[in-house]
Scaffold this motif. Structure first.
Motif, PDB file in Angstrom:
ATOM      1  N   GLU A  65       0.745  -1.245  -0.055  1.00 50.06           N
ATOM      2  CA  GLU A  65       0.052  -0.065   0.146  1.00 50.06           C
ATOM      3  C   GLU A  65       0.833   1.270   0.008  1.00 50.06           C
ATOM      4  O   GLU A  65       1.990   1.364   0.919  1.00 50.06           O
ATOM      5  N   ILE A  67       2.418   4.586   0.772  1.00 50.22           N
ATOM      6  CA  ILE A  67       2.276   5.485   1.904  1.00 50.22           C
ATOM      7  C   ILE A  67       2.800   6.964   1.614  1.00 50.22           C
ATOM      8  O   ILE A  67       2.966   7.767   2.636  1.00 50.22           O
ATOM      9  N   LEU A  70       1.537  10.545   3.045  1.00 53.33           N
ATOM     10  CA  LEU A  70       1.391  10.521   4.591  1.00 53.33           C
ATOM     11  C   LEU A  70       2.069  11.535   5.490  1.00 53.33           C
ATOM     12  O   LEU A  70       3.276  11.509   5.142  1.00 53.33           O
ATOM     13  N   GLN A  74       1.267   9.730  10.723  1.00 53.76           N
ATOM     14  CA  GLN A  74       0.367   8.696   9.906  1.00 53.76           C
ATOM     15  C   GLN A  74       1.158   7.410   9.677  1.00 53.76           C
ATOM     16  O   GLN A  74       0.737   6.337   9.604  1.00 53.76           O
ATOM     17  N   VAL A  75       2.485   7.811   9.359  1.00 57.67           N
ATOM     18  CA  VAL A  75       3.316   6.615   8.987  1.00 57.67           C
ATOM     19  C   VAL A  75       3.607   5.824   9.974  1.00 57.67           C
ATOM     20  O   VAL A  75       3.717   4.637   9.934  1.00 57.67           O
ATOM     21  N   GLN A  77       1.628   5.637  12.603  1.00 58.62           N
ATOM     22  CA  GLN A  77       0.528   4.707  12.741  1.00 58.62           C
ATOM     23  C   GLN A  77       0.517   3.416  11.756  1.00 58.62           C
ATOM     24  O   GLN A  77      -0.125   2.334  12.310  1.00 58.62           O
ATOM     25  N   LYS A  78       0.963   3.469  10.568  1.00 54.59           N
ATOM     26  CA  LYS A  78       0.855   2.421   9.680  1.00 54.59           C
ATOM     27  C   LYS A  78       1.956   1.375  10.187  1.00 54.59           C
ATOM     28  O   LYS A  78       1.911   0.414   9.586  1.00 54.59           O
TER      29      LYS A  78
END
Ligand code: ATP
Length: 258
Positions: A65, A67, A70, A74-75, A77-78
């Motif tokens: 997916e 990234i 982001l 957010q990165v 959180q991934k």
């Protein structure tokens, strides 16, 4: 199976191309090193993977997916977390608090709960403290939990950065020169910690490092950058014997005997 794929990644700063069409495939559970001379573009690559810089072109895929675009939180959180080349701790905060800072991306309670100190917030705070202490135990710093971070010896500060990076429960951990400034005993402890994190936490680890003894010992795969380009990749043996790499880097003071 690859967990992180970098495709044709390019970063330009004005007229300077810091990364030029970099391709990289990182296998899940592997330890990969990114090496190369000063200014080769290693930290720029980490900065793009962690959302600090946006690429000029190209793509970054985490488990297939994209990234790109982001923000750093957010990165995180991934599932990608990092440490920094220049230690970035909150010096006046305690060691435990520094780890707790790393946890905020996973806490559920928002501003309302924080302002009014609701039971949910108090419960989360208690759990966060326990988890932070457990992470300090994991890296071997629990006896220093109440010290101000700035009073820690250098090697301990680097370990604290790792504990804080683990607080976001990453799948991929990026370490930017983790052994810089460490003495041989600290480097040996770091080596063990990296192996433990890979085995016990099922982490994929990518490190930028100038200590070639550590790199050659610990990495399964090595990527070599020079002037923003990938000039070689392969196993430690491939890289040690690669003429281009010897010419650009290994022959110029980056010895394996450090
Ligand atoms: N924000 C920026 N603005 C302008 N140029 C930058 C920026 N960040 C990095 N660069 C430039 O990009 C090039 C690559 O830098 P980078 O920090 O990625 O290299 P590096 O391989 O990590 O080096 P080192 O081993 O010294 O840390 C350098 O020429 C650097 O000056």
């Amino acid at each position: 199976m690859s967990i992180l794929t970098v495709k044709q990644l390019t970063k330009q700063f004005g007229g300077l191309t810091a990364n030029s069409n970099i391709n990289m495939d990182v296998q899940k559970g592997s330890i990969t090193a990114v090496i190369g001379p000063n200014g080769a573009g290693k930290t720029t690559l980490f900065n793009m993977v962690t959302g600090v810089y946006q690429p000029t072109s190209g793509d970054i895929l985490l488990n297939g997916e994209s990234i790109v675009g982001l923000k750093p939180h957010q990165v995180a959180q991934k599932g990608i977390s990092r440490t920094f080349q220049n230690i970035r701790l909150f010096g006046a905060m305690t060691v435990l608090e520094n780890v707790m800072v790393g946890m905020h991306t996973h806490l559920r309670s928002g501003l309302f709960h924080t302002m009014f100190s609701t039971p949910l917030m108090r419960k989360e705070e208690k759990e966060a403290k326990q988890e932070a202490y457990r992470l300090l135990q994991y890296v071997g710093l629990e006896s220093l939990y109440n010290e101000e971070a700035k009073n820690l010896p250098y090697g301990a500060q680097r370990k604290l950065e790792i504990a804080r990076a683990l607080a976001t429960k990453p799948k991929v951990l990026l370490l930017d020169e983790p052994a810089a400034g460490m003495n041989p005993k600290e480097t040996a402890e770091l080596t063990k910690l990296i192996y433990h994190m890979r085995e016990q936490l099922q982490l994929t680890i990518i490190l930028i490092e100038h200590d070639m003894k550590l790199v050659m010992e610990i990495s399964e795969h090595i990527i070599v950058l020079d002037h923003g380009e990938k000039i070689a990749e392969g196993t430690p043996d491939d890289i040690r014997n690669n003429e281009k790499v010897i010419e650009a880097y290994l022959g110029k003071g980056a010895t394996t005997a450090s």
